[in-house]
Enzyme design. Structure first.
Site, PDB file in Angstrom:
ATOM      1  N   ASP A  74       0.849  -1.174   0.000  1.00 59.54           N
ATOM      2  CA  ASP A  74       0.000   0.000   0.000  1.00 59.54           C
ATOM      3  C   ASP A  74       0.892   1.233   0.000  1.00 59.54           C
ATOM      4  O   ASP A  74       2.098   1.144   0.241  1.00 59.54           O
ATOM      5  CB  ASP A  74      -0.894  -0.027   1.244  1.00 59.54           C
ATOM      6  CG  ASP A  74      -1.965   1.035   1.215  1.00 59.54           C
ATOM      7  OD1 ASP A  74      -2.301   1.497   0.118  1.00 59.54           O
ATOM      8  OD2 ASP A  74      -2.457   1.409   2.292  1.00 59.54           O
TER       9      ASP A  74
ATOM     10  N   ASP B  46      -7.608  -3.114   3.226  1.00 61.82           N
ATOM     11  CA  ASP B  46      -6.486  -4.016   2.944  1.00 61.82           C
ATOM     12  C   ASP B  46      -6.678  -5.391   3.562  1.00 61.82           C
ATOM     13  O   ASP B  46      -5.943  -6.328   3.229  1.00 61.82           O
ATOM     14  CB  ASP B  46      -5.175  -3.423   3.483  1.00 61.82           C
ATOM     15  CG  ASP B  46      -4.827  -2.109   2.835  1.00 61.82           C
ATOM     16  OD1 ASP B  46      -4.935  -2.016   1.602  1.00 61.82           O
ATOM     17  OD2 ASP B  46      -4.445  -1.165   3.545  1.00 61.82           O
TER      18      ASP B  46
ATOM     19  N   ASP C 295      20.271 -34.313  20.629  1.00 59.15           N
ATOM     20  CA  ASP C 295      20.208 -33.620  19.340  1.00 59.15           C
ATOM     21  C   ASP C 295      19.360 -32.356  19.354  1.00 59.15           C
ATOM     22  O   ASP C 295      19.586 -31.450  18.549  1.00 59.15           O
ATOM     23  CB  ASP C 295      19.649 -34.573  18.266  1.00 59.15           C
ATOM     24  CG  ASP C 295      20.724 -35.497  17.742  1.00 59.15           C
ATOM     25  OD1 ASP C 295      21.905 -35.252  18.048  1.00 59.15           O
ATOM     26  OD2 ASP C 295      20.385 -36.452  17.042  1.00 59.15           O
TER      27      ASP C 295
END
Length: 961
Positions: A365, A670, A765
């Site tokens: 915009d 919007d 891990d």
């Protein structure tokens, strides 16, 4: 306003407000045959079955019952239990649930039952619950867009009912109500103006247009009601003037309601990472199940029991499924969220972090996003030449070049204003009450040293001729020490046509044809710079008060003022960074094409001489094929005068072409596009609640520059995801290879149990993987093109590196396992689960994987650069996580309680030395691979750090130009 109220109290004429006798009959919903904005005022009342006295109260009550309240329905998001259940239907969750179920089944079939098997089943379920909890916490954000749309509508409004002015709840408005509007009001429904006095409204929340628009009472021939000058709409704001307007649409029937329906109906798009993780999960799950089933089928005919073969197959499946990946992925994305938050970018959905990093198109915009939504006078033209005005926005900090030469011009402009400049209170900022154009003139006068309040006191206004769309100017009459002076401002062509003289240093000279051409050329030159131009004139009047035409004739032109809605100062660098990163920027705005192009040029979006400019009307004339062609062929593209439907259609078209689309915006108009985009970015400070709720990311400082920073961090997140994927899946090969080797070698037991695999995946891990997720962005991350949308998460390069590092680990752990087995001299058939040698061997396999992963984590920190050059200790969290994993492995090896759970044994110092020698091999091999890559394909762009310094050094010169 007093006049409006006085007329409201006049006696009712027969037939007004209801049928004769004063007993109103229930009204049917009005249904005008022609669009209401095309009707004359008298016909409007007839078409909507109302009158200048408004509705009768009983009629209004009946219409409310018939047509329902003036409100938008609350959005119904998925039930909480559905949101939670969805977390368990993810394919990775399904795989883990299946693994847990198989483990429980194996435990039930064992004789005697092994507590370790039950512990494994419970542990896997705990992993599922943990992953679901993390996902639910991030996804639990109910769709509140509709409720937020309601919050933008005022709770009460003023209406005429039974001829009297009263306040009613907004939800009680019905078609036919006559509402009274003043400056500062928010319009509560779609209305047809029937009486207006200097009325301007801001339609930014609906159309995206930044400038206030004039509204009149006369009929309009516009094809679209949104363009009709005699209508005002729910959610818009009255800037100046007063008016009466008849409600013709309420609730979902309004233009605001239309946006609500678009927003509520727009589906959330899955991000590229979501899609790729889903693909990865399907492949991993399929591979794990297929390999497990195949090995179960191979071992069963060899004489192994059903349950041992089942447990063996389970170990294979668990070895292939990275149980810690979902949690690692979520927490790593959360780290990216925290990093973005430090740069004023609030991310509401974790996966949106990576989506922004893979963006290929930004549909932005203009107003409030690229610009500050504050008009600012930047040039003043007078007969002696141009004068520059410094400073931006409404804060009166700055200066006017040679202010004495234009003091009378600015004084006249300020006196001919209805707006007011309001100083900040607390942590607020300067703002304007009224028209933003007039606010800019007041600020320019203050910068020239004028005290506008004192000037108004010295020259009180005694009459005015309001602006209208025909004259395109406004004039005020002031009493200045007994002399009446007229001050005029308006469109240059209209003001110039009424001027006969030109002011030069306080002296009025006759305005010749050559002088008129000079003024016209000056106005055109300012307009060519994308400035809105106003002319200012004045005259002294004598005799009795004149008419409007008399007051606005025989004027002396004082000069021209050129103003703009200034771009945000950081936008240019952000746009340049996006261009370097290969991201296309498309401006999508409700403003005029010339205004949009001027702003686009100032911020660097447009650089060519002839960008492609298309309006909403032109988009309507294109089918999907033609629109796709336009988006593909147009390089620099500006889309102007567009509606929410246009924005959504453009976003969909880009996505159809395989683009990853980010949409920025701040208005309610919007919201549909923000929700439909791959990543919606809303303005946090100046944006509407509707936009913020529809978006995945909110810029807390309204800075477009934060977008470039967020893209950089998003790309870094994706790089880091690939790093820990290599890290996690390479050791899966190290876990699976010994199992396969034992199967084909005829060894009756598994070299590593499912419980050990789970301990590696979750105990040793996860923390190093999280530390890899915290790696800072690599130096050239914004110098690379966007990752293709179709590029898989496991690209060929990633798979090759997984096989390369995993293969080296597999060879190492297989070697230490069979070395220990063969060194004992015991035949394979004589080994049992309680054999000390077997327990030592499987302990060495588990420890070998953990040690090799410690060095593997260092290797995967960089793709090409040597880790020794980058700094072995450059990520202290990774070192700490690796040491933690080694500590956990030592505890499993030495603590009796954990030895009983994992069936492990104590390792000697010699064992650890051997494991360290084997474990460092992946790091050394990967260093050799990186050196080979560097020698074969040196970086074409030179040193990125030097490039960045040179770029930063050049930017001030660009800004100066």
């Amino acid at each position: 306003m007093k006049a409006l109220r006085a007329r409201a109290d006049r006696p009712a004429s027969p037939g007004e407000g209801g049928p004769a006798g004063g007993v109103p009959a229930p009204a049917a919903p009005p249904s005008p045959g022609r669009p209401v904005h095309t009707l004359a005022v008298a016909d409007v009342f007839a078409a909507l079955d109302t009158s200048p006295r408004g509705l009768a109260s009983a009629t209004a009550r009946q219409r409310l019952l018939d047509q329902g309240p003036n409100e938008l329905p609350a959005a119904r998001g998925p039930a909480v239990w559905r949101q939670l259940a969805a977390q368990f239907t993810d394919l990775f969750a399904v795989v883990l649930i299946v693994a847990s179920g198989i483990t429980f089944l194996a435990y039930a079939l064992q004789d005697p039952r092994q507590p370790g098997t039950l512990q494994l089943a419970v542990a896997i379920l705990c992993v599922v619950v943990l992953n679901a909890a993390i996902g639910f916490a991030q996804e639990y954000s109910a769709e509140r867009t509709a409720q937020t749309l309601q919050a933008m509508v005022p709770h009460r409004c003023r209406v005429l009912r039974d001829g009297a002015l009263e306040e009613v709840a907004v939800r009680d408005l019905v078609p036919g109500d006559l509402v009274v509007l003043e400056a500062g009001d928010t319009v509560s429904a779609d209305c047809r103006v029937v009486e207006a006095h200097d009325l301007t409204v801001s339609n930014a929340a609906i159309t995206g247009e930044s400038d206030p628009v004039r509204r009149t009472a006369g009929p309009d021939t516009a094809e679209e009601v949104l363009r009709a000058r005699d209508c005002v709409f729910m959610g818009t704001d009255v800037i100046t003037g007063t008016a009466r307007a008849v409600v013709f649409a309420t609730g979902q029937a309004t233009e605001f309601g239309r946006i609500f329906r678009l927003t509520a109906g727009a589906p959330r798009q899955k991000t590229p990472l979501q899609r790729q993780v889903a693909v990865m999960a399907r492949r991993v799950a399929g591979t794990a199940l297929a390999v497990g089933a195949a090995l179960f089928a191979i071992r069963l005919p060899t004489g192994q029991g059903l349950v041992p073969s089942f447990v063996f197959a389970l170990g294979v499946m668990v070895a292939l499924v990275p149980e810690g990946l979902p949690a690692t992925l979520s927490v790593s994305l959360a780290l990216g969220v925290r990093r973005m938050a430090r740069h004023h970018a609030l991310v509401k959905k974790l996966l949106a972090v990576e989506a922004l990093g893979s963006t290929t198109v930004v549909c932005t915009d203009k107003t409030g996003t690229l610009t500050q939504a504050e008009m600012t006078v930047v040039r003043i033209w007078a007969a002696d030449g141009e004068h520059t005005v410094t400073g931006v926005g409404y804060e009166p900090n700055g200066r006017v070049d040679d202010p004495d030469a234009v003091r009378e011009l600015l004084r006249s402009a300020a006196l001919c204003c209805d707006a007011r400049l309001v100083a900040p209170t607390g942590a607020g900022h300067w703002r304007v009450l009224g028209d933003t154009t007039e606010g800019a003139l007041l600020v320019a006068a203050a910068k020239a040293g004028l005290d506008t309040a004192a000037e108004e006191a010295k020259a009180p206004r005694i009459a005015e001729h309001p602006f209208d769309s025909v004259r395109k100017l406004m004039s005020t009459v002031h009493d200045e020490d007994g002399t009446r002076r007229v001050r005029v401002k308006g469109a240059p062509s209209e003001v110039l046509a009424r001027c006969t003289r030109l002011d030069r240093a306080g002296t009025a000279e006759p305005l010749t044809d050559a002088g008129r051409r000079r003024v016209t050329d000056a106005a055109d030159a300012l307009a060519a710079q994308g400035l809105r131009v106003l002319a200012v004139a004045a005259r002294e009047v004598t005799g009795p008060p004149g008419t409007r035409d008399q007051d606005e004739s025989d004027l002396t032109l004082l000069g021209l003022a050129g103003m703009q809605d200034p771009p945000r100062p950081e936008v240019y660098e952000a746009v340049e960074a996006c261009h370097r990163a290969g991201i296309r920027i498309v401006m999508v705005t409700g403003d005029h094409p010339l205004t949009a192009e001027a702003v686009a040029r100032r911020v660097g979006i447009v650089r060519s001489a002839a960008p492609t400019v298309a309006t909403g009307a032109e988009l309507d004339a294109l089918d999907d094929t033609a629109l796709d062609r336009l988006l593909a062929e147009a390089g620099e593209l500006l889309l102007c005068r567009v509606s929410p439907e246009h924005k959504m259609r453009v976003v969909t078209a880009f996505q159809r072409r395989g683009e990853v689309v980010a949409v920025t915006g701040d208005g309610a108009n919007d919201a549909p596009a923000l929700k439909h985009a791959d990543i919606g970015v809303a303005m946090g400070a100046s944006g509407t609640d509707v936009a913020r709720e529809a978006a995945e990311m909110v810029l807390l400082d309204d800075s477009f520059g934060s977008i470039a920073v967020a893209v950089r961090l998003g790309r870094s997140v994706y790089q880091n995801i690939r790093k820990f994927l290599v890290y996690l899946f390479s050791h899966n090969i190290g876990e699976l290879a010994p199992i396969l080797a034992a199967t084909f070698a005829g060894f009756p037991l598994v070299p590593i149990t499912a419980v050990q695999v789970l301990a590696i995946d979750l105990g040793s891990d996860v923390m190093p993987a999280l530390a890899l997720g915290a790696e800072p962005p690599e130096s050239d991350v914004m110098d690379q093109p966007p990752r293709p949308r179709t590029e898989p998460l496991f690209s060929r390069a990633v798979v090759r590196r997984i096989l390369f590092l995993g293969g080296i680990q597999a060879l190492g752990v297989c070697a230490v396992f069979f070395w220990r087995i063969h060194d004992s001299g015991i035949p394979y058939a004589d080994f049992t689960a309680d054999n000390p040698v077997y327990r030592e061997a499987i302990t060495m396999v588990q420890a070998g994987i953990v040690v090799s992963q410690f060095f593997n984590a260092l290797a995967v920190r960089t793709e090409r650069e040597s880790v020794f050059r980058a700094g072995v200790f450059g990520n202290p969290w990774l070192i700490a996580a690796g040491l933690l994993g080694l500590g956990i492995m030592a505890a499993i090896s030495y603590l009796p309680l954990l030895q009983a759970v994992f069936h492990t044994a104590a390792l000697t110092a010699g064992d650890w030395a051997l494991l360290a020698a084997v474990g460092v091999l992946p790091l050394l091999a990967d260093e050799a691979r990186k050196a080979r890559l560097r020698s074969r394909a040196p970086r074409p762009r030179g040193d990125p750090r030097r490039d960045r310094k040179e770029t930063c050094a050049m930017r001030p010169e660009k800004d100066a130009r």
